[in-house]
Design a protein around this motif. Structure first.
Motif, PDB file in Angstrom:
ATOM      1  N   HIS A 291      39.210  32.631  40.864  1.00  0.00           N
ATOM      2  CA  HIS A 291      38.623  30.809  41.176  1.00  0.00           C
ATOM      3  C   HIS A 291      39.403  31.955  42.827  1.00  0.00           C
ATOM      4  O   HIS A 291      39.117  31.161  43.584  1.00  0.00           O
ATOM      5  CB  HIS A 291      38.986  29.852  40.543  1.00  0.00           C
TER       6      HIS A 291
ATOM      7  N   THR B 249      36.950  33.698  44.910  1.00  0.00           N
ATOM      8  CA  THR B 249      35.875  32.585  45.785  1.00  0.00           C
ATOM      9  C   THR B 249      36.057  31.912  46.284  1.00  0.00           C
ATOM     10  O   THR B 249      35.048  31.965  47.292  1.00  0.00           O
ATOM     11  CB  THR B 249      35.362  32.687  44.077  1.00  0.00           C
ATOM     12  N   GLU B 250      37.054  30.907  46.056  1.00  0.00           N
ATOM     13  CA  GLU B 250      37.691  29.975  47.426  1.00  0.00           C
ATOM     14  C   GLU B 250      37.707  30.747  48.337  1.00  0.00           C
ATOM     15  O   GLU B 250      37.506  30.171  49.916  1.00  0.00           O
ATOM     16  CB  GLU B 250      38.891  29.079  46.520  1.00  0.00           C
TER      17      GLU B 250
ATOM     18  N   ALA C  12      34.589  31.773  50.100  1.00  0.00           N
ATOM     19  CA  ALA C  12      33.812  30.501  50.120  1.00  0.00           C
ATOM     20  C   ALA C  12      33.815  29.555  51.172  1.00  0.00           C
ATOM     21  O   ALA C  12      33.495  28.950  52.060  1.00  0.00           O
ATOM     22  CB  ALA C  12      33.448  29.479  49.069  1.00  0.00           C
TER      23      ALA C  12
ATOM     24  N   TYR D  59      33.113  38.691  40.470  1.00  0.00           N
ATOM     25  CA  TYR D  59      32.917  38.236  42.167  1.00  0.00           C
ATOM     26  C   TYR D  59      31.993  38.950  42.804  1.00  0.00           C
ATOM     27  O   TYR D  59      31.758  38.099  43.425  1.00  0.00           O
ATOM     28  CB  TYR D  59      34.700  39.203  42.289  1.00  0.00           C
TER      29      TYR D  59
ATOM     30  N   TYR E  78      28.646  36.692  42.485  1.00  0.00           N
ATOM     31  CA  TYR E  78      29.187  35.215  43.356  1.00  0.00           C
ATOM     32  C   TYR E  78      29.273  35.698  45.018  1.00  0.00           C
ATOM     33  O   TYR E  78      28.268  34.531  45.468  1.00  0.00           O
ATOM     34  CB  TYR E  78      30.528  34.550  42.739  1.00  0.00           C
ATOM     35  N   ALA E  79      30.090  36.915  45.879  1.00  0.00           N
ATOM     36  CA  ALA E  79      29.509  36.948  46.459  1.00  0.00           C
ATOM     37  C   ALA E  79      28.403  37.291  47.420  1.00  0.00           C
ATOM     38  O   ALA E  79      28.084  37.008  48.466  1.00  0.00           O
ATOM     39  CB  ALA E  79      30.389  38.401  46.664  1.00  0.00           C
TER      40      ALA E  79
ATOM     41  N   HIS F 161      26.523  33.765  47.988  1.00  0.00           N
ATOM     42  CA  HIS F 161      27.039  33.314  49.416  1.00  0.00           C
ATOM     43  C   HIS F 161      26.955  35.011  50.414  1.00  0.00           C
ATOM     44  O   HIS F 161      26.282  33.918  52.026  1.00  0.00           O
ATOM     45  CB  HIS F 161      28.745  33.870  49.260  1.00  0.00           C
TER      46      HIS F 161
END
Length: 459
Positions: free
Chosen positions: A52, A55-56, A59, A203, A206-207, A210
């Motif tokens: 978390h 990823t924050e 972001a 990860y 998610y990356a 983004h």
């Protein structure tokens, strides 16, 4: 005579033989089953917390370069490596590929590029079919130098750079497709554990999403900047007795700041800067129309800047009554060293020379589109040989983040501090002023303001 029967005892069958072995005495109390579950849960919570946080941080990145750097560092932390390489290249895209290294200098990246692409795990991920298992789960090479089938050039480069193992992972997701891949290097033989692979895989997915968003955003910003550049002069005119230089940057959403320099009859020169209210494609289109109209009016009656701006006011009021704009137009006669200008709600020019650095006093006037009929007296001044007249938009002042009075003082100080050796070069003057006013540079991504600076140096 039959054998006697043993007496029966409650709970004991006398016909079942009794074991001659006894269990060892209980020395320790076994842990409750819940303790094992609690340890597992604590490990999961710790992993999720780490994921978390990473990823924050990802972001929070607003540019593609910052996101790629964060991805390389976070991936290295998750798989336990210190060096890495990332390649971003979307299949079928005309955008050139991006290569970024972690703990690798330009010379190291050059050595890696000499290895045949198909001989590396990262190359197989980038060139292989997206549905291949390696393209989904990554490729671990736990003992690179121990691989007998290793490409000789790859072995030579690995020995030179001092890495003995690697783990390559695709940057792909169902929505974004495959954007590229990353590989992390280990100094000693080894590979990430199953848990590490799972975390870095989550990860990376998610990356990828983004990175896809940032790629599209930067492509849109590049398109906006291209359109804005096409709406402005492709080159500045050459007029005897005066030299010109201009700097312009468009905000990420596209804005309405503009400039112009056009040759006029009798070796005269027209200089203009302005700003249209609002941002985005609408403001850019209005800026293009306003600039084109001012060019036409300048050719017809450029000797009278008040008439030029009055015509522009009338056009704006009739065609776009809901829009406002500021503008400044200067009619220059370099041979006579004469400048006549008029402004409509615009910031005053600044004149810089060896003996003076001061703002040109212009009359106070409202922006275009705010009055039923605009008209204000013009101002005439004579620049001395070697002096530079600096025209600019208020975006230069607003980007400093200071109050307007302090921003004006800061601009005056920046112009006064131009080295004497560079005062006869309009490009050197504009660059020095911009560096002094905007230490972070013109391309700062978090600023929405356009910037225009136009310098005219009189020989």
């Amino acid at each position: 005579m039959s054998a006697p029967h043993l007496p029966k005892v409650a709970g004991i069958d006398p016909e079942v033989p009794v074991s001659t072995q006894t269990a060892a005495p209980l020395r320790e109390i076994p842990a409750a089953p819940g303790a094992f579950i609690q340890d597992r849960l604590a490990g999961w919570v710790s992993d999720l917390t780490t994921l978390h946080e990473l990823t924050e941080r990802l972001a929070a990145t607003a540019t593609l370069d910052a996101a790629l750097n964060e991805l390389l560092h976070a991936g290295a932390a998750l798989v336990g490596a210190r060096r890495g390489l990332l390649v971003l290249e979307r299949a079928g895209s005309t955008t050139p590929s991006t290569t970024l290294g972690l703990g690798l200098g330009p010379a190291d990246l050059g050595h890696l590029e000499t290895v045949e692409r198909s001989a590396t795990a990262l190359g197989r991920i980038l060139d292989g079919p997206p549905e291949a298992a390696d393209a989904r789960d990554g490729i671990a090479t736990p003992d690179l130098l121990g691989d007998q089938d290793l490409d000789p050039r790859h072995r030579e480069v690995a020995t030179r750079l001092g890495y003995a193992a690697s783990y390559a992972l695709p940057l792909a997701s169902e929505a974004a497709g495959r954007l590229g891949g990353a590989v992390w290097f280990y100094n000693e033989p080894g590979e990430p554990s199953e848990k590490q692979r799972h975390l870095v895989g989550l990860y990376a997915r998610y990356a990828t999403e983004h990175l896809a968003r940032l790629t599209e955003l930067e492509r849109a910003r590049a398109d906006i900047a291209t359109v804005a550049d096409e709406l402005l002069p492709s080159r500045l005119p050459r007029i005897p007795g005066v030299r010109l230089a201009a700097r312009h940057r468009t905000g990420p959403q596209g804005g309405g700041d503009w400039y112009d320099a056009l040759p006029l009859p009798d070796h005269a020169l027209g200089l203009a800067v302005g700003s249209v209210g609002g941002s985005g494609p609408s403001a850019m289109a209005a800026m293009g129309r306003l600039r084109a109209s001012l060019r036409a009016y300048a050719v017809m009656e450029g000797e009278d800047p008040v008439a030029v701006l009055s015509d522009l006011e009338l056009l704006l009021r009739l065609t776009e009554p809901a829009r406002t704009a500021t503008a400044l137009f200067a009619y220059c006669e370099p041979a006579a060293r004469k400048v006549v200008l008029a402004g409509a709600g615009h910031t005053p020019p600044l004149i810089l020379g060896d003996r003076r650095c001061e703002y040109v006093e212009t009359t106070l006037s409202a922006p275009l589109g705010m009055l039923a009929c605009w008209e204000a007296p013009s101002v005439e001044f004579s620049p001395a040989p070697g002096e530079t007249v600096l025209l600019y938009t208020d975006g230069l002042l607003r980007r400093t983040g200071d109050a307007m009075d302090r921003a004006f003082a800061r601009l005056h100080s920046a112009a006064a501090s131009v080295p004497k050796a560079g005062r006869h070069d309009p490009a050197a003057v504009t660059d020095h002023v911009l560096r002094a006013m905007l230490p972070d540079g013109l391309d700062r991504s978090d600023s929405t303001e356009d910037v225009v600076v136009l310098a005219a140096h009189f020989d």
